[in-house]
Structures are given as structure tokens and as C-alpha cells.
Design an enzyme around this catalytic site. Structure first.
Site, mmCIF file in Angstrom:
data_model
loop_
_atom_site.group_PDB
_atom_site.id
_atom_site.type_symbol
_atom_site.label_atom_id
_atom_site.label_comp_id
_atom_site.label_asym_id
_atom_site.label_seq_id
_atom_site.Cartn_x
_atom_site.Cartn_y
_atom_site.Cartn_z
ATOM 1 N N CYS A 100 12.022 -5.425 -8.953
ATOM 2 C CA CYS A 100 12.243 -4.005 -8.696
ATOM 3 C C CYS A 100 13.205 -3.465 -9.747
ATOM 4 O O CYS A 100 14.197 -4.130 -10.073
ATOM 5 C CB CYS A 100 12.836 -3.844 -7.296
ATOM 6 S SG CYS A 100 13.148 -2.125 -6.847
ATOM 7 N N HIS A 142 5.253 -2.080 -1.726
ATOM 8 C CA HIS A 142 6.601 -2.118 -2.306
ATOM 9 C C HIS A 142 7.115 -0.702 -2.577
ATOM 10 O O HIS A 142 8.244 -0.361 -2.205
ATOM 11 C CB HIS A 142 6.576 -2.942 -3.602
ATOM 12 C CG HIS A 142 7.881 -2.971 -4.340
ATOM 13 N ND1 HIS A 142 8.636 -4.112 -4.510
ATOM 14 C CD2 HIS A 142 8.580 -1.967 -4.954
ATOM 15 C CE1 HIS A 142 9.744 -3.806 -5.174
ATOM 16 N NE2 HIS A 142 9.736 -2.515 -5.477
ATOM 17 N N GLU A 143 6.286 0.116 -3.232
ATOM 18 C CA GLU A 143 6.745 1.465 -3.599
ATOM 19 C C GLU A 143 6.985 2.330 -2.360
ATOM 20 O O GLU A 143 7.979 3.054 -2.297
ATOM 21 C CB GLU A 143 5.758 2.153 -4.548
ATOM 22 C CG GLU A 143 5.608 1.478 -5.908
ATOM 23 C CD GLU A 143 6.925 1.150 -6.583
ATOM 24 O OE1 GLU A 143 7.909 1.911 -6.411
ATOM 25 O OE2 GLU A 143 6.992 0.115 -7.275
ATOM 26 N N HIS A 146 10.236 2.005 -0.500
ATOM 27 C CA HIS A 146 11.389 2.742 -1.046
ATOM 28 C C HIS A 146 11.581 4.077 -0.320
ATOM 29 O O HIS A 146 12.703 4.572 -0.223
ATOM 30 C CB HIS A 146 11.195 3.036 -2.538
ATOM 31 C CG HIS A 146 11.531 1.885 -3.437
ATOM 32 N ND1 HIS A 146 12.803 1.397 -3.581
ATOM 33 C CD2 HIS A 146 10.758 1.133 -4.254
ATOM 34 C CE1 HIS A 146 12.796 0.396 -4.451
ATOM 35 N NE2 HIS A 146 11.563 0.213 -4.872
HETATM 36 NI NI NI Z 1 11.124 -1.190 -6.369
#
Ligand code: NI
Length: 177
Positions: A100, A142-143, A146
Site C-alpha cells: 500500500c 483493497h482500495e 480505504h
Molecule cells: Ni492502499
């Protein structure tokens, strides 16, 4: 437009739930996406979420052509995704290495849903609706994490599988981020 500094783990902005975008096709949204794109390209990222450049809104971009950070990864089409909704298909999960831009120089093994349906909008308000698997599914999860204040180390089941990239992969030519 501009390469922005990427917030690093420890910054409380990365732990907030980001706000929905209420209006599409605005100069502000286009400028945000341009900044995200410039920053992601500069850092060789596979994706970036708006909170990582300090904007707490539900916007992510991702895409993988050939990427030195993920030399063996499958390609993922460049996508702008606003107000995303993710729906896993089945319970099947798979493990894979993640990094990341907000956790520079490290990698960890994270278990993610193998297949999922995602929907949302592009920057003009056109709907996006896709069924994906493998690395594409991993990048989206993953994105979008966030946007809910979740960083991948919070998803690592076994912290023995978390470490510095150059120590974990001493022979690999992986960009030092
Ligand atoms: Ni990330």
C-alpha cells in the site's frame, strides 16, 4: 494537475469513513481524479483511494498494466470508481501479497474474497457494474477498504507474513516504496 503527498499509516484521516460523492461531472471531482491519477502514476501504484491524498470522499482509481510493484500480476483495466458497492460471491477467499502506498516498503499476506460483484459510477455518473475475480477482485477490495478506514495490515491474519519488501523478497526487482 499535481502529484500529492500520500498520507502514511498513523494519520487519523486514513481511519475515517469517507463521504459519498453527491454530484458527478464537477470541476472538483475531475481535479481530484487527476491528482489521484498523477500521484498513482508517480508512485507506480496499482490503485489509490481519495483519502490517501487527504480527501475523505468515496472515490478510488485502479489499474494495472505492467507494474514494477507487481511484476507478475494479472492486468486490471484502468477504472475510476465512485461510491462503490461490493458484493462478494460465495465465501471462497484466497491469500495474496499486498502493499500500500500508505504503508511504504512493506508487504503482507491478506485473505480476500476470490470473486465479487462491484458497482458504482465513473466520474461522469455513468454506472459501472462488473463481476471480477483474482487480482482484479483483490485490488478493488483493497482500495474500497480505504473508504471505510481500513488499511491492509488490519486484515492480516498471521503477522509473521508481514514484513519489509526488500527482506521478504531480496532477489526480486520490486520498486522500493
Ligand atoms: Ni492502499
Amino acid at each position: 494537475m499535481a502529484i500529492k503527498p500520500v498520507l502514511r499509516m498513523g494519520n487519523p484521516l486514513l481511519l475515517q469513513r469517507a463521504e459519498e460523492i453527491a454530484q458527478f461531472d464537477t470541476p472538483e471531482l475531475h481535479a481530484l481524479i487527476q491528482d489521484m491519477q498523477d500521484t498513482m502514476a508517480h508512485m507506480n501504484g496499482a490503485g489509490i483511494a481519495a483519502p490517501q491524498i487527504g480527501v475523505s470522499q468515496r472515490v478510488v482509481i485502479f489499474g494495472v498494466g505492467h507494474n514494477p510493484r507487481y511484476p507478475d500480476a494479472e492486468q486490471v483495466p484502468y477504472t475510476v470508481l465512485v461510491n462503490p458497492v461490493l458484493r462478494p460471491i460465495g465465501d471462497s477467499k484466497e491469500e495474496g501479497w499486498e502493499g500500500c502506498l500508505s504503508v511504504p516498503g512493506m508487504r503482507g499476506i491478506v485473505s480476500r474474497y476470490s470473486r465479487l460483484h462491484y458497482s458504482g459510477f465513473d466520474q461522469y455518473g455513468n454506472p459501472i457494474d462488473r463481476l471480477v475475480s483474482g487480482f482484479h477482485a483483490r485490488v478493488v477490495q483493497h482500495e474500497c477498504d480505504h473508504l471505510d478506514g481500513i488499511l491492509y495490515p488490519m486484515r492480516i491474519d498471521d503477522l509473521r507474513k508481514f514484513g519489509y519488501t526488500d527482506v521478504l523478497f531480496p532477489d526480486a526487482d520490486i520498486a522500493d516504496d
